[in-house]
Design an enzyme around this catalytic site. Structure first.
Site, short mmCIF file in Angstrom:
data_model
loop_
_atom_site.label_atom_id
_atom_site.label_comp_id
_atom_site.label_asym_id
_atom_site.label_seq_id
_atom_site.Cartn_x
_atom_site.Cartn_y
_atom_site.Cartn_z
N HIS A 112 6.35 25.33 -45.53
CA HIS A 112 5.27 25.98 -44.77
C HIS A 112 3.91 25.54 -45.33
CE1 HIS A 112 8.09 29.45 -43.29
NE2 HIS A 112 8.50 28.26 -42.92
N GLU A 133 1.42 27.01 -46.89
CA GLU A 133 0.98 27.40 -48.23
C GLU A 133 1.62 26.48 -49.28
OE1 GLU A 133 2.36 29.18 -45.88
OE2 GLU A 133 1.72 31.27 -45.88
N CYS A 169 7.04 32.33 -48.81
CA CYS A 169 5.81 31.69 -49.29
C CYS A 169 5.01 32.63 -50.17
CB CYS A 169 4.93 31.27 -48.12
SG CYS A 169 5.68 30.01 -47.12
N TRP A 176 -3.44 12.56 -4.94
CA TRP A 176 -3.85 13.43 -6.03
C TRP A 176 -5.09 14.18 -5.58
CZ3 TRP A 176 -0.18 13.63 -9.47
CH2 TRP A 176 0.62 12.53 -9.73
N ARG A 201 1.40 20.46 -21.02
CA ARG A 201 2.85 20.26 -21.04
C ARG A 201 3.31 19.99 -22.47
NH1 ARG A 201 5.10 15.99 -16.40
NH2 ARG A 201 4.55 17.25 -14.60
N ASP A 217 9.11 16.43 -4.73
CA ASP A 217 8.45 15.38 -5.52
C ASP A 217 9.40 14.60 -6.42
OD1 ASP A 217 6.12 16.36 -4.43
OD2 ASP A 217 5.53 17.50 -6.21
N ARG A 227 3.45 12.29 -20.35
CA ARG A 227 3.19 10.85 -20.31
C ARG A 227 1.83 10.45 -20.86
NH1 ARG A 227 6.11 11.89 -15.74
NH2 ARG A 227 4.23 12.15 -14.50
N GLU A 244 5.00 24.45 -13.90
CA GLU A 244 4.35 23.53 -12.97
C GLU A 244 5.21 23.53 -11.72
OE1 GLU A 244 2.82 20.30 -15.26
OE2 GLU A 244 2.43 19.10 -13.47
#
Lengths: 368, 368
Positions: free
Chosen positions: A44, A46, A81, A167, A181, A197, A204, A288
């Protein structure tokens, strides 16, 4: 603390399902060591900062530790920790947010205080919570932090009647959408979008060490085995339709079918789906989808935030962003808060957040 | 020049149909005199600044004059300012924008240069043009600068099916909308809005020295003489329907009927309406109308800017912002630029501007 938050930001994509945490050890304005949480099983923040200080040959006794999340006080895959922090004998520990697990919140801080270490809490609390809203949601309420990404014209049209939606917004907005995303554990869409679609649902435009998992709400299990989104890692298919034969066929395409029927035939129990995902270590869900699933998630109260890209165009007679039941009075509309408004290329990004849901997280993460 | 622009801003409501102009006379970083254009018939900014300097006992010979618009070189209701400026023997004159009248642009600057005075142009050009877009539009293209004010949910819904639209946006957004009404010469609406809301169309949330004129597009001359908007000064009613009897009745309610039939029956020739208004000294038109008139004005290419208030709510099944013909391809959509994005209370104001129309103004107002 700003530097600790920036460190946490650098591990945005790799710590899940653990929180993104940064730690900076400072004395007299000089950084002695710093670090951020490593992938699950790794140290972690710390511990990383302590090791960094040791590697630099710095003694940290009496120094101030800035850490974005309350040090953990329990054994997980790594030892607590807080023991390492106490052993380092800091002069002071500054913590941004508490552990959002209601059963654990405060126990790390209590250990520090019991060791006589002065503790300051709540510094940059909102920023720290923003980084780990998903972890806080899963820990405190048992569902992931969920946002819907939308793109539309100024008059709220997301596609033409011809189906054309590519678009409406520009390339910078689409790249920014990929960054959202990228930080999520799951990218969720609906069967309507898949059939219209045939999206890949991959990240990407952003360099990421791992792709988020893909998931589809497909009430009647109608998805085609040739859908492009099956190319890659395991896909979760949430359905209301228990069809072991089709499920077996889909398994050969690396799809896992989860049957969660809702009250209406052919409809998935979306709230149960969210709980299922949290049980399966999902902190953040990026939705989405088309107007149907977006509206259904909103109606089922499964949405925390809206990330909307608005393009500088008016389209008039075209398709809307969300299907919601007709209201007879404006008082019936659930309002969110705009928490961020931002130009992205020629478009504008508006982030909306339901204040009651953020309030719940804040309460859970307030240091005790 | 920033100070000169600020002075011009202070006379936003009172100079029409003349431009809003500010002038500051400076020597060695010290202001010797300043002023802004007074209501029509009163002195222009340069004269006000010269008188201010005289009142302070300052000599302005050799000083730098900052003026937001090229000094006028022709006799109107007042003698040409450029003669007074030349007589004051400035060391330099700095001008933000040229005279947008293509027949006049450059003649004021030429007079200064002919007198041997160094001239610098184009400083804060965009800001100066913003202040006088309406004057520039009327002078250069013979139509007013026209914006549509809209208010909608994030998904572009401006009213419920029940007709309810009060209030999707909050009080600060409505007050900001009144500031836009206030600066316009004409507030224009359609017959649909009049019959649905019976609006007053007055400026209420802003202290103004004069109310803008009200105007209604009422193709079939169906407006009721009891409409509230007739309370007050003369209202312009643009119609396609020549009905002298009704026009005479309306005249008793202080309404002036202007018959401008378009190609379709019952439809006003909107482009002709805009030219008519410019001939009648209108610089700026604020449109506050329903989806029908808003769409018709956009389709007729009569709109320069969109001032949209977006509320943090999704409404789904409700009424849209604009009626526009259905598109088969996104390439057919006319895009604007977002020129200003701004939080207003809990809402967001997005200003969009059609770049070709701004370009035309810029060309006309570029100092020669």
């Amino acid at each position: 603390m700003g530097q600790a938050l920036a460190l946490a930001q650098t591990v945005l994509y790799i710590t899940a399902p653990n929180p993104r945490v940064g730690c900076v050890i400072v004395r007299d304005g000089r950084v002695l060591g710093q670090g951020a949480t490593q992938p699950p099983g790794g140290p972690h923040a710390e511990i990383c900062a302590l090791r960094d200080a040791a590697a630099r040959g710095e003694s940290v006794a009496g120094a101030t530790f800035y850490v974005t999340l309350e040090p953990c006080s329990h054994y997980g895959r790594t030892p607590p920790c807080v023991d390492a922090v106490v052993a380092a004998a800091p002069g002071r520990v500054v913590v941004a947010m508490g552990d959002p697990n209601p059963q654990v919140n405060g126990s790390g801080l209590a250990r520090l205080r019991a060791a006589g270490i002065p503790v300051t809490t709540g510094v940059c609390f909102q920023e720290a919570l923003e980084l780990n809203a998903g972890f806080a949601a899963r820990m405190s309420r048992g569902t992931p932090w969920t946002w819907i990404k939308m793109a539309a014209s100024l008059d709220g049209r997301s596609a033409l009647h011809s189906g054309m939606s590519q678009w409406i917004t520009g390339a910078p907005a689409r790249a920014d959408g990929h960054a959202w995303r990228a930080r999520a554990d799951v990218v969720l869409t609906g069967m309507g979008t898949v059939s219209k679609d045939d999206p890949q649902l991959t990240v990407r435009d952003v360099a990421v060490p791992r792709q988020p998992r893909k998931a589809v709400v497909d009430g009647r299990l109608q998805i085609s085995e040739s859908a492009r989104l099956f190319d890659g890692a395991e896909v979760w298919l949430f359905t209301a339709h228990d069809d072991p034969v089709k499920a077996a066929r889909l398994a050969r395409r690396n799809a896992r079918v989860i049957v969660l029927p809702g009250p209406e035939p052919g409809r998935v129990d979306l709230a149960a789906m969210m709980r299922w995902m949290a049980r399966n270590h999902v902190n953040e869900v990026h939705v989405e989808a088309g107007a149907g699933l977006a509206g259904a998630l909103l109606s089922a109260d499964c949405v925390d935030e809206i990330v909307a890209y608005v393009a500088p165009v008016l389209l008039g007679d075209a398709l809307g962003m969300v299907k919601l039941p007709m209201l007879s009075h404006l008082d019936g509309a659930r309002r969110f808060d705009f928490v961020d408004v931002h130009a992205v290329g020629k478009d504008v990004r508006l982030r909306g957040r339901f204040p009651d849901r953020w309030q719940t997280l804040q309460t859970a993460a307030t240091p005790r």
